[in-house]
Write a protein that holds these residues in place. Structure first.
Motif, short mmCIF file in Angstrom:
data_model
loop_
_atom_site.label_atom_id
_atom_site.label_comp_id
_atom_site.label_asym_id
_atom_site.label_seq_id
_atom_site.Cartn_x
_atom_site.Cartn_y
_atom_site.Cartn_z
N PHE A 16 -7.39 -4.50 -15.01
CA PHE A 16 -6.62 -3.41 -14.41
C PHE A 16 -6.42 -3.70 -12.92
O PHE A 16 -7.38 -3.88 -12.17
CB PHE A 16 -7.34 -2.08 -14.59
N GLY A 17 -5.15 -3.75 -12.50
CA GLY A 17 -4.87 -4.07 -11.11
C GLY A 17 -5.10 -5.54 -10.82
O GLY A 17 -5.18 -6.37 -11.72
N LYS A 18 -5.19 -5.88 -9.52
CA LYS A 18 -5.39 -7.28 -9.15
C LYS A 18 -6.78 -7.77 -9.50
O LYS A 18 -6.97 -8.91 -9.89
CB LYS A 18 -5.14 -7.47 -7.65
N ASN A 19 -7.76 -6.90 -9.37
CA ASN A 19 -9.13 -7.23 -9.76
C ASN A 19 -9.90 -5.96 -10.02
O ASN A 19 -10.92 -5.69 -9.40
CB ASN A 19 -9.81 -8.07 -8.68
N GLY A 20 -9.37 -5.18 -10.94
CA GLY A 20 -9.96 -3.88 -11.24
C GLY A 20 -9.10 -2.75 -10.70
O GLY A 20 -8.21 -2.96 -9.87
N PRO A 21 -9.34 -1.52 -11.15
CA PRO A 21 -8.56 -0.37 -10.70
C PRO A 21 -8.75 -0.11 -9.21
O PRO A 21 -9.67 -0.63 -8.57
CB PRO A 21 -9.14 0.79 -11.52
N THR A 22 -7.87 0.71 -8.65
CA THR A 22 -8.08 1.22 -7.29
C THR A 22 -8.61 2.64 -7.40
O THR A 22 -8.35 3.36 -8.36
CB THR A 22 -6.77 1.19 -6.48
N TYR A 23 -9.36 3.05 -6.37
CA TYR A 23 -10.04 4.34 -6.42
C TYR A 23 -9.77 5.12 -5.14
O TYR A 23 -9.55 4.53 -4.06
CB TYR A 23 -11.55 4.14 -6.58
N GLY A 24 -9.79 6.45 -5.26
CA GLY A 24 -9.71 7.31 -4.09
C GLY A 24 -8.47 7.08 -3.25
O GLY A 24 -7.34 7.10 -3.74
N ALA A 25 -8.69 6.86 -1.95
CA ALA A 25 -7.58 6.67 -1.02
C ALA A 25 -6.73 5.46 -1.40
O ALA A 25 -5.50 5.45 -1.20
CB ALA A 25 -8.11 6.52 0.40
N ALA A 26 -7.36 4.42 -1.93
CA ALA A 26 -6.61 3.23 -2.33
C ALA A 26 -5.71 3.53 -3.52
O ALA A 26 -4.60 2.99 -3.62
CB ALA A 26 -7.58 2.09 -2.66
N ALA A 27 -6.16 4.37 -4.45
CA ALA A 27 -5.32 4.77 -5.58
C ALA A 27 -4.11 5.56 -5.10
O ALA A 27 -2.99 5.38 -5.59
CB ALA A 27 -6.14 5.60 -6.57
N TYR A 28 -4.35 6.43 -4.13
CA TYR A 28 -3.24 7.19 -3.52
C TYR A 28 -2.24 6.23 -2.87
O TYR A 28 -1.03 6.29 -3.11
CB TYR A 28 -3.79 8.17 -2.49
N ALA A 29 -2.73 5.31 -2.06
CA ALA A 29 -1.86 4.40 -1.33
C ALA A 29 -1.08 3.49 -2.26
O ALA A 29 0.09 3.15 -1.98
CB ALA A 29 -2.68 3.57 -0.35
N GLU A 30 -1.67 3.10 -3.36
CA GLU A 30 -1.01 2.21 -4.30
C GLU A 30 0.22 2.86 -4.92
O GLU A 30 1.19 2.17 -5.28
CB GLU A 30 -1.99 1.82 -5.41
N ASN A 31 0.21 4.18 -5.05
CA ASN A 31 1.30 4.88 -5.73
C ASN A 31 2.22 5.66 -4.80
O ASN A 31 3.38 5.92 -5.15
CB ASN A 31 0.73 5.83 -6.79
N LYS A 32 1.74 6.05 -3.63
CA LYS A 32 2.56 6.82 -2.70
C LYS A 32 3.79 6.01 -2.32
O LYS A 32 3.70 4.88 -1.88
CB LYS A 32 1.75 7.17 -1.45
N GLY A 33 4.96 6.63 -2.50
CA GLY A 33 6.21 5.96 -2.16
C GLY A 33 6.70 5.01 -3.22
O GLY A 33 7.72 4.35 -3.03
N GLY A 34 6.01 4.95 -4.35
CA GLY A 34 6.40 4.04 -5.42
C GLY A 34 7.27 4.72 -6.46
O GLY A 34 7.82 5.80 -6.24
N ARG A 35 7.36 4.07 -7.63
CA ARG A 35 8.24 4.57 -8.69
C ARG A 35 7.47 4.86 -9.98
O ARG A 35 8.06 4.94 -11.05
CB ARG A 35 9.33 3.55 -8.97
N THR A 36 6.16 5.06 -9.88
CA THR A 36 5.38 5.42 -11.06
C THR A 36 5.41 6.93 -11.26
O THR A 36 5.80 7.70 -10.38
CB THR A 36 3.93 4.95 -10.91
N ALA A 37 4.93 7.36 -12.43
CA ALA A 37 4.77 8.80 -12.65
C ALA A 37 3.75 9.37 -11.67
O ALA A 37 3.91 10.50 -11.18
CB ALA A 37 4.34 9.06 -14.09
N MET A 38 2.71 8.60 -11.36
CA MET A 38 1.72 9.07 -10.38
C MET A 38 2.37 9.26 -9.02
O MET A 38 2.01 10.20 -8.28
CB MET A 38 0.55 8.09 -10.29
N SER A 39 3.34 8.42 -8.68
CA SER A 39 4.07 8.59 -7.41
C SER A 39 4.75 9.94 -7.38
O SER A 39 4.74 10.64 -6.35
CB SER A 39 5.12 7.48 -7.26
N ALA A 40 5.38 10.32 -8.49
CA ALA A 40 6.06 11.61 -8.55
C ALA A 40 5.06 12.76 -8.46
O ALA A 40 5.32 13.77 -7.79
CB ALA A 40 6.86 11.71 -9.85
N PHE A 41 3.91 12.63 -9.13
CA PHE A 41 2.89 13.68 -9.05
C PHE A 41 2.44 13.88 -7.61
O PHE A 41 2.23 15.03 -7.16
CB PHE A 41 1.68 13.29 -9.92
#
Length: 500
Positions: free
Chosen positions: A25-50
Motif C-alpha cells: 500500500f503506497g510507496k512503502n506502506g499506507p500514509t497516516y494522519g497528516a500525511a494521509a491528509y496531504a496525500e489526498n488534499k488537492g487530488g482527484r480521489t474520493a478522499m480528496s472530495a471528502f
C-alpha cells in the motif's frame, strides 16, 4: 462537527500470485494522519472530495489512514487488521464517517474486506452516519448495504470520476446530517451475472446503456443510482454485477426499490453484452500488421491478459514474442516488470550490449504456468529512477513511480522494463525514459482501459490482444472453488437474481 475520512482501496484478484503485504500500500506502506491528509488534499480521489466537503462545512477532520495498493492477490491478514483497526479506533467521537473504499477487497481472513469493516464500525458506533464511495468494479455484499447509509460508485471506466463519486456520496450524507434531508436508505439488487472487465467500460455497449439509465433516474430525482460491474477474477461466492440506489426517506426508499428492479431487468435482458469474446492472438496480430501498411500513426496493441491494474504479474511475454514472430517491427512495448533485468542493465550502463533473461519470471500456479524467462540480446538505451508526474485524466498531478527503469533495444522493439508493476497511466511511462511513442509503428501496452484516454489519440487503431495471463478474459483458465452455482455465463440461469 468532527468527521473521519479514510481511504482503503484494493481490488483483489484471488488467482494472482502477487502478494499484498502492508508495504504494497503506497510507496512503502499506507500514509497516516497528516500525511494521509496531504496525500489526498488537492487530488482527484474520493478522499480528496471528502476533505473538500468537510472543510467547506467547517468540520474538524480526522484522517487516520490512506491505503491504496495495485490489484494483486489476497491482502495479508495483518495488513488488513492494521488498516481497519486504525480506522475503527480513530472514529471514536466523530459525527460522520466518510470512507473511500474499493468494494472488491478479499483478504487472507475474509472474502468481504469492506463489508467486515463497515460492520465493525456500525457495531461500535451504531448512530454515526456512514457514507462510502466504491469503485465501479466493486463486488457489493449484503454487509456493505446493511451497514452504510450512503453508497455511491464511480460511473466511468476508465475511472476519471473518482472525485465526483466521493463528492456525491459525501454531499448526500451532509444533506441528511446538516441540511435536514430525510434519512437515506439503500436499495440494491445483485444479479447472477459475472461480467468481463473488457465489457464494463462506460464508453460503449450494455454497461454504457445501464449507466446512462442510472443517470436518467438521478436526473429525475433519485438521490443516487450506481451500477457496479463487479470483479470477476475473485473466487468468492458472488463476483457479480449489482445495482445500488439511495432513497431519501421511506417514500424515496420505495422509489429506489423500483429503480433497482428496473435497472436489474434491463441489465439481465442485455446480459450477453457483458460477455467478451476474444479472437485468437494470431488473428489480432495479423490485423495489426495489415492496418499498419496504410497509416502513418502507431497501432495500439493491448496485452490485456497481464494487466497490473487487475492483478497481473506484468511480466508475461506471450504477446511480445508472438508479435516478433509475426514480423512486427518498430515496436515500443511496456511496461514489463523485471527488477533483476533492470539491475543488470543499470550495472552495465547505457550503451552496453547484453544478453538478458527477461520476463516470465513469476510462476502463476492458479493457471498452471511455470516461470520460463525469455533470453533476448539488446542494447541498454536508458536507465532512470522511473518517476514522472501524471498529466491526466486519472490521478492528475500525482507523482508516479515505476521503480528504477530501463530501455532495452532488441532491434524490432524497444522494451520499457521496470522494477515495479505499473499501469501505463501516462505518456510519461515512455517519455521519462527518452522515448516518444508517437514515433513507434506499434505501441504494445500491458493494459485494459486506463491507457486509452492518453494513448488512443496518438494511434490509428486499437487492437485487444488475448494471452494466457492472470487477468485473461478466458474464464476457463481459472478454477473457481467458492463461487455460487449457477452464475451466467458459466451456467444457464433461469431468473437473473435471487429473491430476497
Amino acid at each position: 462537527m468532527q468527521v473521519l475520512i479514510a481511504r482503503m482501496n484494493h481490488e483483489t484478484n484471488t488467482f494472482s500470485p502477487v502478494p499484498t503485504p502492508l508495504a504494497a500500500f503506497g510507496k512503502n506502506g499506507p500514509t497516516y494522519g497528516a500525511a494521509a491528509y496531504a496525500e489526498n488534499k488537492g487530488g482527484r480521489t474520493a478522499m480528496s472530495a471528502f476533505i473538500d466537503l468537510s472543510e467547506a462545512a467547517g468540520a474538524i477532520l480526522v484522517t487516520p489512514v490512506s491505503a491504496f495498493a495495485n490489484p494483486s492477490g489476497r491482502v495479508a491478514a495483518d495488513a488488513y487488521q492494521r488498516i481497519c483497526d486504525g480506522i475503527v479506533e480513530a472514529a471514536a467521537g466523530c459525527d460522520a464517517l466518510l470512507l473511500d473504499l474499493h468494494g472488491a477487497m478479499a483478504c487472507e481472513n475474509t472474502d468481504d474486506g469492506e463489508g467486515d469493516l463497515l460492520e465493525r464500525l456500525r457495531q461500535r458506533y451504531p448512530n454515526v452516519p456512514i457514507a462510502a464511495s466504491l469503485d465501479l468494479h466493486g463486488n457489493v455484499t449484503q454487509k456493505m448495504v446493511d451497514n452504510a447509509d450512503v453508497i455511491i460508485s464511480f460511473k466511468t471506466y476508465p475511472h476519471v470520476d473518482m472525485y465526483e463519486a466521493g463528492e456525491h456520496a459525501g454531499r448526500l450524507l451532509f444533506d441528511w446530517l446538516l441540511r435536514g434531508a430525510p434519512k437515506p436508505r439503500l436499495a440494491w439488487q445483485r444479479l447472477l451475472l459475472v461480467t468481463h472487465t473488457l465489457r464494463s467500460t462506460s464508453e460503449s455497449g450494455a454497461m454504457r446503456e445501464a449507466i446512462q439509465a442510472a443517470r436518467r433516474f438521478e436526473a429525475n430525482g433519485v438521490p443516487g443510482v450506481s451500477v457496479l460491474a463487479g470483479f470477476a477474477l475473485a473466487d468468492i461466492p458472488y463476483p457479480c454485477i449489482s445495482v445500488v440506489a439511495v432513497g431519501s426517506g421511506e417514500a424515496g426508499y420505495r422509489q429506489a426499490q423500483q429503480v433497482v428492479k428496473q435497472l436489474a431487468e434491463q441489465i439481465w435482458a442485455a446480459r450477453e453484452g457483458f460477455v467478451y469474446q476474444a479472437e485468437p492472438l494470431s488473428q489480432s496480430l495479423a490485423r495489426a500488421l495489415e492496418l499498419a501498411q496504410n497509416v502513418d500513426k502507431p497501432i495500439l496493441l493491448l496485452d490485456h491478459g497481464d494487466n497490473c491494474m487487475s492483478g497481473g504479474t506484468c511480466d508475461t511475454m506471450d504477446v511480445l514474442m508472438a508479435a516478433l514472430e509475426a514480423g512486427l517491427t518498430g515496436i515500443m512495448a511496456g511496461l514489463i516488470c523485471d527488477p533483476a533485468a533492470v539491475a543488470q542493465m543499470a550495472q552495465a550502463g547505457v550503451g552496453a550490449s547484453l544478453m538478458l533473461a527477461i520476463g516470465n519470471q513469476c510462476a502463476i500456479p492458479s493457471i498452471g504456468r511455470a516461470a520460463n524467462p525469455i533470453r533476448l540480446r539488446g542494447i541498454v538505451r536508458a536507465v532512470t529512477h522511473g518517476e514522472y508526474v501524471i498529466t491526466g485524466p486519472t490521478y492528475t498531478g500525482q507523482t508516479a513511480s515505476m521503480g528504477k527503469s530501463a530501455v532495452f533495444d532488441i532491434g524490432a522493439a524497444k522494451l520499457v522494463i521496470t522494477s515495479k508493476p505499473h499501469e501505463p497511466w501516462d505518456l510519461g511511462t515512455f517519455t521519462s525514459l527518452g522515448l516518444n511513442p508517437a514515433e513507434a509503428r506499434f505501441i504494445l501496452l500491458k493494459s485494459r482501459m486506463y491507457c486509452r484516454p492518453v494513448f488512443s489519440p496518438l494511434c490509428a487503431a486499437l487492437i485487444e490482444c488475448d494471452s494466457p495471463g492472470v487477468t485473461s478474459a478466458d474464464f476457463s483458465l481459472f478454477t473457481y472453488q467458492n463461487r455460487r452455482d449457477p452464475l451466467y455465463p458459466f451456467e444457464a440461469v433461469g431468473e437473473g437474481w435471487e429473491r430476497g
